[in-house]
Design an enzyme around this catalytic site. Sequence first.
Site, PDB file in Angstrom:
ATOM      1  N   GLY A   1       0.989  -1.225  -0.026  1.00 39.54           N
ATOM      2  CA  GLY A   1      -0.117   0.170  -0.131  1.00 39.54           C
ATOM      3  C   GLY A   1       1.111   1.139   0.220  1.00 39.54           C
ATOM      4  O   GLY A   1       1.060   2.587   0.646  1.00 39.54           O
TER       5      GLY A   1
ATOM      6  N   SER B   1       1.653   3.642  -2.214  1.00 39.96           N
ATOM      7  CA  SER B   1       1.944   4.339  -3.290  1.00 39.96           C
ATOM      8  C   SER B   1       1.077   5.959  -3.086  1.00 39.96           C
ATOM      9  O   SER B   1       1.046   7.426  -4.036  1.00 39.96           O
ATOM     10  CB  SER B   1       1.166   4.005  -5.036  1.00 39.96           C
ATOM     11  OG  SER B   1      -0.130   4.022  -4.157  1.00 39.96           O
TER      12      SER B   1
ATOM     13  N   TYR C   1       0.101   6.899   4.151  1.00 39.05           N
ATOM     14  CA  TYR C   1       0.663   6.822   5.065  1.00 39.05           C
ATOM     15  C   TYR C   1       1.842   5.420   4.213  1.00 39.05           C
ATOM     16  O   TYR C   1       2.853   5.960   4.929  1.00 39.05           O
ATOM     17  CB  TYR C   1      -0.073   6.469   6.252  1.00 39.05           C
ATOM     18  CG  TYR C   1      -0.669   6.890   7.195  1.00 39.05           C
ATOM     19  CD1 TYR C   1       0.553   8.574   7.830  1.00 39.05           C
ATOM     20  CD2 TYR C   1      -1.975   7.731   7.935  1.00 39.05           C
ATOM     21  CE1 TYR C   1      -0.153   9.014   8.292  1.00 39.05           C
ATOM     22  CE2 TYR C   1      -2.729   8.708   8.298  1.00 39.05           C
ATOM     23  CZ  TYR C   1      -1.227   9.471   9.396  1.00 39.05           C
ATOM     24  OH  TYR C   1      -1.800  10.666   9.743  1.00 39.05           O
TER      25      TYR C   1
ATOM     26  N   TYR D   1      -6.566   4.063  13.315  1.00 39.12           N
ATOM     27  CA  TYR D   1      -7.022   5.478  13.406  1.00 39.12           C
ATOM     28  C   TYR D   1      -8.043   5.170  15.374  1.00 39.12           C
ATOM     29  O   TYR D   1      -8.591   3.945  14.828  1.00 39.12           O
ATOM     30  CB  TYR D   1      -7.673   6.091  12.828  1.00 39.12           C
ATOM     31  CG  TYR D   1      -8.707   7.293  12.785  1.00 39.12           C
ATOM     32  CD1 TYR D   1      -7.151   8.185  13.417  1.00 39.12           C
ATOM     33  CD2 TYR D   1      -9.594   7.615  13.140  1.00 39.12           C
ATOM     34  CE1 TYR D   1      -7.900   9.733  13.577  1.00 39.12           C
ATOM     35  CE2 TYR D   1     -10.163   9.101  13.771  1.00 39.12           C
ATOM     36  CZ  TYR D   1      -8.874   9.940  13.726  1.00 39.12           C
ATOM     37  OH  TYR D   1      -9.964  10.454  14.125  1.00 39.12           O
TER      38      TYR D   1
ATOM     39  N   TYR E   1     -16.967   5.505  13.411  1.00 41.19           N
ATOM     40  CA  TYR E   1     -15.820   4.492  13.169  1.00 41.19           C
ATOM     41  C   TYR E   1     -15.065   3.537  14.137  1.00 41.19           C
ATOM     42  O   TYR E   1     -15.102   2.241  13.522  1.00 41.19           O
ATOM     43  CB  TYR E   1     -15.132   6.392  12.812  1.00 41.19           C
ATOM     44  CG  TYR E   1     -12.829   5.727  12.717  1.00 41.19           C
ATOM     45  CD1 TYR E   1     -13.081   5.537  10.776  1.00 41.19           C
ATOM     46  CD2 TYR E   1     -12.079   4.850  13.208  1.00 41.19           C
ATOM     47  CE1 TYR E   1     -12.160   5.138  10.611  1.00 41.19           C
ATOM     48  CE2 TYR E   1     -10.880   3.911  12.606  1.00 41.19           C
ATOM     49  CZ  TYR E   1     -10.571   4.260  11.664  1.00 41.19           C
ATOM     50  OH  TYR E   1     -10.488   4.074  10.521  1.00 41.19           O
TER      51      TYR E   1
ATOM     52  N   THR F   1      -6.459  11.402   3.236  1.00 43.48           N
ATOM     53  CA  THR F   1      -6.352  11.236   1.774  1.00 43.48           C
ATOM     54  C   THR F   1      -7.479  10.275   0.925  1.00 43.48           C
ATOM     55  O   THR F   1      -7.692  11.072   1.800  1.00 43.48           O
ATOM     56  CB  THR F   1      -5.838   9.707   2.978  1.00 43.48           C
ATOM     57  OG1 THR F   1      -6.893   8.514   3.732  1.00 43.48           O
ATOM     58  CG2 THR F   1      -4.517  10.127   3.699  1.00 43.48           C
TER      59      THR F   1
HETATM   60  P1  NAD Z   1      -4.349   5.940   1.336  1.00 43.81           P
HETATM   61  O1  NAD Z   1      -6.370   5.907   0.192  1.00 43.81           O
HETATM   62  O2  NAD Z   1      -3.949   7.351   0.790  1.00 43.81           O
HETATM   63  O3  NAD Z   1      -3.320   4.560   0.602  1.00 43.81           O
HETATM   64  C1  NAD Z   1      -4.284   3.491  -0.001  1.00 43.81           C
HETATM   65  C2  NAD Z   1      -3.023   1.875  -0.422  1.00 43.81           C
HETATM   66  O4  NAD Z   1      -3.046   1.316  -0.927  1.00 43.81           O
HETATM   67  C3  NAD Z   1      -2.796   3.138  -2.091  1.00 43.81           C
HETATM   68  O5  NAD Z   1      -1.412   2.867  -1.899  1.00 43.81           O
HETATM   69  C4  NAD Z   1      -3.236   1.951  -2.587  1.00 43.81           C
HETATM   70  O6  NAD Z   1      -2.845   1.699  -4.101  1.00 43.81           O
HETATM   71  C5  NAD Z   1      -3.466   0.649  -1.484  1.00 43.81           C
HETATM   72  N1  NAD Z   1      -3.767  -0.347  -2.315  1.00 43.81           N
HETATM   73  C6  NAD Z   1      -5.661  -0.389  -2.289  1.00 43.81           C
HETATM   74  N2  NAD Z   1      -5.791  -1.471  -2.434  1.00 43.81           N
HETATM   75  C7  NAD Z   1      -4.854  -2.062  -3.165  1.00 43.81           C
HETATM   76  C8  NAD Z   1      -4.319  -3.953  -3.409  1.00 43.81           C
HETATM   77  N3  NAD Z   1      -6.097  -4.420  -3.577  1.00 43.81           N
HETATM   78  N4  NAD Z   1      -3.654  -3.948  -3.458  1.00 43.81           N
HETATM   79  C9  NAD Z   1      -2.443  -3.350  -3.615  1.00 43.81           C
HETATM   80  N5  NAD Z   1      -2.867  -1.490  -2.751  1.00 43.81           N
HETATM   81  C10 NAD Z   1      -3.759  -1.932  -2.547  1.00 43.81           C
HETATM   82  O7  NAD Z   1      -4.770   4.965   2.494  1.00 43.81           O
HETATM   83  P2  NAD Z   1      -4.382   5.469   4.025  1.00 43.81           P
HETATM   84  O8  NAD Z   1      -5.452   6.765   4.118  1.00 43.81           O
HETATM   85  O9  NAD Z   1      -2.978   6.657   3.856  1.00 43.81           O
HETATM   86  O10 NAD Z   1      -4.342   4.496   4.670  1.00 43.81           O
HETATM   87  C11 NAD Z   1      -3.719   3.560   4.878  1.00 43.81           C
HETATM   88  C12 NAD Z   1      -3.727   2.828   6.324  1.00 43.81           C
HETATM   89  O11 NAD Z   1      -3.629   3.919   7.064  1.00 43.81           O
HETATM   90  C13 NAD Z   1      -5.107   2.444   6.668  1.00 43.81           C
HETATM   91  O12 NAD Z   1      -4.779   1.242   7.462  1.00 43.81           O
HETATM   92  C14 NAD Z   1      -5.321   3.053   6.782  1.00 43.81           C
HETATM   93  O13 NAD Z   1      -7.140   2.662   8.038  1.00 43.81           O
HETATM   94  C15 NAD Z   1      -4.497   3.745   8.246  1.00 43.81           C
HETATM   95  N6  NAD Z   1      -5.060   5.107   8.622  1.00 43.81           N
HETATM   96  C16 NAD Z   1      -5.048   5.876   7.811  1.00 43.81           C
HETATM   97  C17 NAD Z   1      -5.646   7.687   8.702  1.00 43.81           C
HETATM   98  C18 NAD Z   1      -6.393   8.656   7.318  1.00 43.81           C
HETATM   99  O14 NAD Z   1      -6.834   9.453   8.585  1.00 43.81           O
HETATM  100  N7  NAD Z   1      -6.274   8.895   6.281  1.00 43.81           N
HETATM  101  C19 NAD Z   1      -5.125   7.928  10.178  1.00 43.81           C
HETATM  102  C20 NAD Z   1      -4.924   6.806  11.095  1.00 43.81           C
HETATM  103  C21 NAD Z   1      -4.637   5.692  10.259  1.00 43.81           C
END
Ligand code: NAD
Length: 396
Positions: free
Chosen positions: A47, A49, A52, A224, A234, A274
């Site tokens: 994940g 690209s 986080y 989160y 959530y 995000t």
């Molecule tokens: P994001 O949407 O920016 O990134 C998701 C990534 O997953 C991307 O690189 C995408 O290409 C990849 N992905 C999705 N499906 C895929 C698949 N089938 N195969 C390969 N890659 C795949 O999301 P984010 O907000 O950075 O979330 C990442 C983690 O951080 C999650 O677990 C999320 O719950 C957690 N998080 C997010 C926040 C927030 O506020 N954004 C806060 C705390 C925790």
Amino acid sequence: MIIQPKSRGFICTTAHPEGCARQVQRQVEYVKSKPAIEGPRNVLVVGASTGYGLASRIVSSFGAGANTIGIYFDKAAEGARTASAGWYNSAAFEQAASDAGVKSYSIVGDAFSDEIKAKAIDLIRAELGQIDLVVYSVASPRRTHPVTGETFSSVIKPLGGTYTNKTVNFHNGEVTQATIEPATADELRQTIAVMGGEDWQMWIDQLQAAGVLAEGATTVAYSYIGPAITHAVYRDGTIGAAKNDLEATAKRLHEQLRTSGGRAYVSVNKALVTQSSSAIPVVPLYISALYKIMKENGTHEGCIEQMYRLFSERLYGPEETAVDEKGLIRIDDLEMTPEIQAAVATVWEQLTTENVYDLSDLAGYRREFFQLFGFETDGIDYEADTNPEVDIPNLR
Ligand code: NAD
């Protein structure tokens, strides 16, 4: 072609290659301006690209000088369609990594599949030997189970009762009440299957069985918690149940890796703009209120600041990794201080369509949303003819 944003709700179907590259460069510069981290050598980011995961990859390479393999689900440009933002981000990351003399490789495909896991294992063997950090940062609406073939869909819904709270249309500032009906038992089961820990466990099991996980390796996934305002939708809802499963998986993985000196953690991160978080009702309005207060307080952070702090102070800091009573790393500490949360709660009561731009940082939210896709970025000429076809240097 001239590339303009085309958005529907929380989705933007175009992305700008130069804007994405500029956003990645800004994160690289931030990390390079900070002290180096005595950290991992070879890192796998699942994940990788956007959000986080991308920030974790940047900190690994430019903070710790690590080689990385990034796995992500993104699309190249085709005909009149631009590539997705994660494609352009990764192309820019790989170029910067190669300029800096660290190795980086990309695998584009479904991380949930056995095929992509096998491909990653072959690539590790061929190019890096072993991995000493696995970052699991997948956020996805769907998952097909590699053994049963069942396709699960995740939903963001409360459990047990209907939930009503304020939400905002971040394009026009309209504040309304969102009402969400509770999830069914099957929706809950499917959401846990997508966003819980099973796939993370499968990655670690397969890497370990193949002998490509180094002795003493670390793995981390992200979660989160957030404020009471969002708990019903959530943390106490379907996605929170999936996070409980992820956190239970971390405990199991910690025991599994401990025998060879390794560790597994969940890091609870800050709420940030995000692609994933913009899809959750109520959360964009909470983030807008939070951003204004944290910016005024001087404690605001984005993905890159959060991940630099996670690596330099917690995972690879001078002291043993600090965790809370549940064993979680709390890099959301600045968001969750009682003073910040009390200030958000006060503003929350007052927010309406009429005052949302004054009382919250909705304008900043909207700008950051478009920046995720390479738009609204300083120094980019959006009227210029731009080639949407960009190659990722080390795509395998
Ligand atoms: P994001 O949407 O920016 O990134 C998701 C990534 O997953 C991307 O690189 C995408 O290409 C990849 N992905 C999705 N499906 C895929 C698949 N089938 N195969 C390969 N890659 C795949 O999301 P984010 O907000 O950075 O979330 C990442 C983690 O951080 C999650 O677990 C999320 O719950 C957690 N998080 C997010 C926040 C927030 O506020 N954004 C806060 C705390 C925790």
